[in-house]
Design an enzyme around this catalytic site. Sequence first.
Site, mmCIF file in Angstrom:
data_model
loop_
_atom_site.group_PDB
_atom_site.id
_atom_site.type_symbol
_atom_site.label_atom_id
_atom_site.label_comp_id
_atom_site.label_asym_id
_atom_site.label_seq_id
_atom_site.Cartn_x
_atom_site.Cartn_y
_atom_site.Cartn_z
ATOM 1 N N LYS A 71 0.841 -1.197 0.000
ATOM 2 C CA LYS A 71 0.000 0.000 0.000
ATOM 3 C C LYS A 71 0.875 1.245 0.000
ATOM 4 O O LYS A 71 2.087 1.173 0.208
ATOM 5 C CB LYS A 71 -0.928 -0.008 1.214
ATOM 6 C CG LYS A 71 -0.216 -0.003 2.561
ATOM 7 C CD LYS A 71 -1.208 -0.075 3.703
ATOM 8 C CE LYS A 71 -0.469 -0.066 5.039
ATOM 9 N NZ LYS A 71 -1.409 -0.087 6.188
ATOM 10 N N TYR B 188 15.924 30.945 5.555
ATOM 11 C CA TYR B 188 14.863 31.705 6.208
ATOM 12 C C TYR B 188 15.073 31.803 7.716
ATOM 13 O O TYR B 188 15.390 30.822 8.381
ATOM 14 C CB TYR B 188 13.501 31.044 5.957
ATOM 15 C CG TYR B 188 13.026 31.096 4.534
ATOM 16 C CD1 TYR B 188 12.850 32.302 3.878
ATOM 17 C CD2 TYR B 188 12.745 29.929 3.848
ATOM 18 C CE1 TYR B 188 12.402 32.346 2.567
ATOM 19 C CE2 TYR B 188 12.286 29.951 2.542
ATOM 20 C CZ TYR B 188 12.119 31.169 1.902
ATOM 21 O OH TYR B 188 11.677 31.212 0.608
#
Length: 382
Positions: A43, A271
């Site tokens: 999955k 940043y």
Amino acid sequence: MSLLMHGPQQRAWVEINRDAITHNTRCIKASLGEHCELMAVVKADGYGHGAVTVAEAAIKGGASSFGVATLAEAIELRQAGIQQPVLVLGNLQAPEEFRCCLHWQLMPTISSLRQAQLANQEAANAGHPLAVQLKLDTGMARLGAPWEEGPQLLAAINAMADLQLHGLYSHLAEADQLGSSHTRLQQQRFEEVMQHLTGINQRPGLCHLANSAATLGNRELHYNLVRVGLAIYGHAPTAHLSQKIALKPAMTVRARVTLLREVPAGVGVSYGHRFITQRPSRLAVLGIGYADGVARLLSGRMEVMAQGERLPQVGAITMDQLVVDATDLPSLEEGHVVTLLGQAGNDQIGPEVWSETCGTIPWEILCSFNHRLPRLPPCQEH
């Protein structure tokens, strides 16, 4: 492997080692009892490795069936030519979903009488039976019928002319915890239903309870099938299971140095200027960021591997790029390859390192890599 495939046009990529998946599957299969089958759980696009790639490699290692979460995942396997049984682990509830299972020869999970009735009606309408598996909730409080209702629900399913019961299963909540009393309780509940069926001469087919942790840690939980996810990708679910089988990690994440910068001391990086250079520094920009799956929580808390050395990541990880301090590796040049996760020479950084830093689990790390990163075979140049 051609440099072009991994070449300068690729700023970053994920390498998937099929042979490692085959090796892991084969080793796990060899550890099981003679009559115990292995279901490979593929999955979430094979935990980020590529579901079809994983399925093909797992078949070579001895996997006899596959588990997926959704119909779309199951259909992808069928369209790729995978013919082995596929169990849809997620909940289905609409008539068209059961029609889809009939068309593609998929096994749905049944968790209620209503689901069984819907599935039976669609199978009757189609004129051919539908193979199903019944899931019991033995203590997860998620999917599955209450375990106390198991015998009655199994009897109801067996009485439905157009359903074929191929399996009975449940899922463990604490399989990775040593000596868990809750795991023992779940096992007792599961076996109580099994014993009831034996007593009335009903055969549910495959009985399975074990995930990767239970498969590696406790043979008493194996029954005649185990569902293995994380371990076939080369990782033990917890540290105390890491020595059980010699697993080989199948995923490696690499990126190229896109720019090198020489900066003086006292320069803020990225940043927020979370990192200020304390010396004249040589900074390497890598073309990979949090949009690709390198969690921003790793900012300033991770290392990368380059030319046999570890380099610290510095400053905030941004959407498409991150910065490492390459001051102590003057041989690193633009275009060189850096390894973020996986194997590089004799060194290795596993997903558990990142997950511990981020306060999460290795499964989430492996599933996080965006498909902006191409999946490629291993390249021997690194």
